[in-house]
Design an enzyme around this catalytic site. Structure first.
Site, PDB file in Angstrom:
ATOM      1  N   HIS A   1       0.814  -1.219   0.000  1.00 17.76           N
ATOM      2  CA  HIS A   1       0.000   0.000   0.000  1.00 17.76           C
ATOM      3  C   HIS A   1       0.842   1.260   0.000  1.00 17.76           C
ATOM      4  O   HIS A   1       0.420   2.296  -0.495  1.00 17.76           O
ATOM      5  CB  HIS A   1      -1.004  -0.031   1.145  1.00 17.76           C
ATOM      6  CG  HIS A   1      -2.129  -0.955   0.833  1.00 17.76           C
ATOM      7  ND1 HIS A   1      -2.123  -2.267   1.223  1.00 17.76           N
ATOM      8  CD2 HIS A   1      -3.238  -0.779   0.086  1.00 17.76           C
ATOM      9  CE1 HIS A   1      -3.202  -2.853   0.745  1.00 17.76           C
ATOM     10  NE2 HIS A   1      -3.896  -1.971   0.054  1.00 17.76           N
TER      11      HIS A   1
ATOM     12  N   GLU B   1     -11.298 -10.242  -6.267  1.00 21.49           N
ATOM     13  CA  GLU B   1      -9.873 -10.232  -5.927  1.00 21.49           C
ATOM     14  C   GLU B   1      -9.429 -11.542  -5.298  1.00 21.49           C
ATOM     15  O   GLU B   1      -8.338 -11.637  -4.756  1.00 21.49           O
ATOM     16  CB  GLU B   1      -9.517  -9.023  -5.054  1.00 21.49           C
ATOM     17  CG  GLU B   1     -10.401  -8.793  -3.864  1.00 21.49           C
ATOM     18  CD  GLU B   1     -10.039  -7.516  -3.089  1.00 21.49           C
ATOM     19  OE1 GLU B   1      -8.999  -6.891  -3.351  1.00 21.49           O
ATOM     20  OE2 GLU B   1     -10.824  -7.167  -2.190  1.00 21.49           O
TER      21      GLU B   1
ATOM     22  N   ASP C   1      -4.626  -8.138  -5.090  1.00 22.08           N
ATOM     23  CA  ASP C   1      -4.897  -9.333  -4.295  1.00 22.08           C
ATOM     24  C   ASP C   1      -5.140 -10.550  -5.185  1.00 22.08           C
ATOM     25  O   ASP C   1      -4.739 -11.660  -4.840  1.00 22.08           O
ATOM     26  CB  ASP C   1      -6.091  -9.094  -3.364  1.00 22.08           C
ATOM     27  CG  ASP C   1      -5.651  -8.353  -2.106  1.00 22.08           C
ATOM     28  OD1 ASP C   1      -4.609  -8.726  -1.542  1.00 22.08           O
ATOM     29  OD2 ASP C   1      -6.338  -7.398  -1.716  1.00 22.08           O
TER      30      ASP C   1
ATOM     31  N   CYS D   1      -9.485  -2.276 -10.858  1.00 23.99           N
ATOM     32  CA  CYS D   1      -9.046  -1.168 -10.005  1.00 23.99           C
ATOM     33  C   CYS D   1      -7.720  -1.460  -9.327  1.00 23.99           C
ATOM     34  O   CYS D   1      -7.216  -0.640  -8.569  1.00 23.99           O
ATOM     35  CB  CYS D   1     -10.115  -0.797  -8.981  1.00 23.99           C
ATOM     36  SG  CYS D   1     -10.415  -2.095  -7.779  1.00 23.99           S
TER      37      CYS D   1
HETATM   38  C1  PEP Z   1      -6.556  -4.952  -5.096  1.00 25.70           C
HETATM   39  O1  PEP Z   1      -6.411  -5.875  -4.288  1.00 25.70           O
HETATM   40  O2  PEP Z   1      -6.195  -5.018  -6.276  1.00 25.70           O
HETATM   41  C2  PEP Z   1      -7.157  -3.687  -4.660  1.00 25.70           C
HETATM   42  C3  PEP Z   1      -7.490  -2.756  -5.524  1.00 25.70           C
HETATM   43  O3  PEP Z   1      -7.336  -3.492  -3.333  1.00 25.70           O
HETATM   44  P1  PEP Z   1      -6.131  -3.190  -2.315  1.00 25.70           P
HETATM   45  O4  PEP Z   1      -4.902  -2.920  -3.121  1.00 25.70           O
HETATM   46  O5  PEP Z   1      -6.547  -2.013  -1.509  1.00 25.70           O
HETATM   47  O6  PEP Z   1      -6.052  -4.441  -1.523  1.00 25.70           O
HETATM   48 MG    MG Z   2      -7.430  -5.822  -2.373  1.00 25.19          MG
END
Ligand code: PEP
Ligand code: MG
Length: 539
Positions: A187, A427, A451, A498
């Site tokens: 993140h 995901e 994920d 996303c």
């Molecule tokens: C993902 O897992 O691709 C996602 C968009 O969510 P995060 O990165 O916040 O886990």
């Molecule tokens: Mg995710």
């Protein structure tokens, strides 16, 4: 001049002073000072600096989080100016003939233990404050003196950075991140991408670099310390070019997101909070495809109330003025730890108690968020998205809770968008494989490739050692994306991406051919992706 290799996670060039970010202020040693009077004066000076810092933090907090929340910094100022603290430090220096650091650490421990043992809840809570202020003075004494956050634009180097640390930093002061740990899909990397600043991981950082001049080359994955004149000149030129390229991309603002053969794509942006909306608008994204609402929880010391959440969602919806804003419900757990949730230690947190699993087991937390989201939907074009789905049963449970919350609002006469779109994130491999069934239950799919890749390849997205096998173009993941799009269309709903893969320009055309309807990317990637969409064909 010295060069160090790392892995680039955000491209680009940055030139600036190195700032070493350290979580632990180092070991406090007991030492015998050469001059007791000078030691006491050193303490007095450090205390004054700490008081000034607290004054500045109070003013900043007053503007950003309001008087009630800022008040704690006034309390810290009072505690630090108080005789109890000062007398104890001076007394320890004098009677034990020790250094200021040792005396401050001992005072902090003693007073904090004393408060912790009290019956009264108010005084009990002061134990943490005593620790906090003694650490602040220690930080000044031990050469930090900067509240552990940069005060001017810098290249920040650190062992690792947690999302909660990154969000607290003043973005205007970050030219680049360089860390030893971390991975491309962590993140913190996502935040760097959102901020559009070059970032490297896997660099053998050294404390001694602090204060030196540095260059981050996010194109080649190198960090240069103390560049010679020729290298500096070369990179200053590159920086200029970078600015020019950005200006060229700016010409794509206002253009449509349409392929050569005429398919219109929803090109949206990802955000972590209200503060990111300005970048979304600046980069001309046509909506928000992922609002990671958990940052509201990460930034807070306690559960954000319905009112606080409502305000944040309403503001974003209103700032986007009718454009789509897809807000994802709470997705904490794994690398996003929030202390007050007391999630406990798990052997496999990424496979553990996180996201929708927490929401379904603690429906009060979930309902508070849904009430806030639905109330905000009366002020703009909000959609809700649920993370980490693995089964139809979960979706049925969510729908039941959502129905109950809507009925509650209706009975209270509170307005909300009765046709609000509700979708899920795909995901997990499980969700992708049964996406034909899930598609019949929801309004849209948004594929979380970060994920999805982690779970499909069984490669921890946080583990720097696995970078070489974390193949983001792995055929297994790409086939799952294609399957999800096919199943979405068969059920008459749309499917988007996303996760970070959505802005991978090498895959844009392939995504168009797979039938991807939406791409939600970091704001800084909107214009490069627009350029690529306009050069691609779905055929
Ligand atoms: C993902 O897992 O691709 C996602 C968009 O969510 P995060 O990165 O916040 O886990
Ligand atoms: Mg995710």
């Amino acid at each position: 001049m010295a060069k160090f290799k790392g892995k680039a996670i955000v491209k680009g060039v940055a030139i600036g002073k190195i700032f070493f970010y350290s979580k632990d202020k180092g070991q406090v040693r007991r030492e015998k000072p050469a001059d007791l009077e000078a030691e006491k004066a050193r303490y007095e000076a450090a205390k004054e600096t700490a008081l000034e810092q607290l004054g500045e933090i109070y003013e900043k907090a007053l503007k950003e989080v309001g008087e009630e929340n800022a008040a704690i910094f006034e309390v810290h100022q009072m505690l630090l100016a108080d005789d109890d603290f000062n007398d104890s430090v001076i007394n320890i220096i004098e009677t034990e003939n020790v250094n200021a650091e040792y005396a401050v650490a001992r005072t902090g421990d003693n007073l904090s233990d004393m408060f912790a043992a009290m019956e009264d809840e108010y005084f009990k809570a002061r134990a943490a404050d005593m620790k906090d202020i003694s650490e602040r003075v220690l930080n000044v004494l031990m050469g930090g003196g900067n509240d552990n956050a940069p005060k001017e634009p810098v290249i920040l180097i650190a062992e690792d950075l947690a999302p909660s640390e990154t969000v607290q930093m003043d973005k205007a002061n970050l030219l680049s991140f360089v860390t030893r740990l971390g991975s491309s899909n962590s993140h913190t990397a996502i935040l760097a991408r959102n901020m559009d600043i070059p970032a490297l991981i896997g660099v053998d950082i050294e404390k001694e670099w602090a204060g030196k001049q540095g260059i981050v080359d996010g194109n080649k994955g190198i960090l240069i310390i103390d560049p010679d004149e020729a290298t500096l000149a070369e990179y200053e030129e590159k920086l200029e070019k970078q600015k020019e390229e950005k200006a060229l991309l700016a010409a794509l603002k206002g253009q449509e997101d349409v392929t050569l053969d005429g398919k219109h794509i929803k090109l949206y942006a990802n955000i972590g909070g209200v503060g990111d909306v300005a970048d979304v608008l600046k980069n001309d994204a046509k909506g928000i495809g992922l609002f990671r609402s958990e940052f509201l929880y990460l930034e807070s010391d306690d559960f954000p109330t319905e009112e606080q959440q409502f305000e944040a969602y309403r503001k974003v919806a209103q700032m986007m003025a009718g454009k789509k804003v897809i807000i994802r419900t709470l997705d904490i757990g794994a690398d996003k730890q929030v202390e007050y949730f007391n999630l406990g230690k798990e052997d496999n947190p990424a496979l553990g108690y996180r996201a929708i699993r927490i929401c379904l087991q603690q429906p009060d937390i979930f309902k508070t968020q849904l009430r806030a989201l639905l109330r905000a939907s009366a002020y703009g074009n909000i959609a809700i998205m649920y993370p980490m789905i693995i089964s139809e049963n979960e979706v049925m449970q969510i729908k039941e809770i959502s129905r109950a919350v809507k009925a509650e609002l209706k009975s209270e006469g509170i307005p909300f968008d009765e046709n609000i779109e509700e979708g899920i994130m795909i995901e997990t491999p499980a969700a992708a494989i049964i996406s034909d069934k899930l598609a019949k239950l929801v309004d849209f799919f948004s594929i979380g490739t970060n994920d999805l890749t982690q779970y499909t390849l069984a490669v921890d997205r946080q583990n720097a050692k696995l970078e070489s096998i974390a193949d983001t173009h792995h055929e297994a993941v790409l086939r799952l994306i294609e399957l999800v799009c096919k199943n979405a269309h068969a059920a008459g709903i749309w499917a988007g991406i996303c996760g970070e893969l959505g802005s991978d320009l090498e895959l844009t055309e392939r995504f168009m051919k797979m039938g991807v309807d939406e791409l939600s990317v970091s704001s800084s990637r909107v214009l490069p992706v627009r350029k690529k969409i306009r050069e691609s064909s779905t055929k």
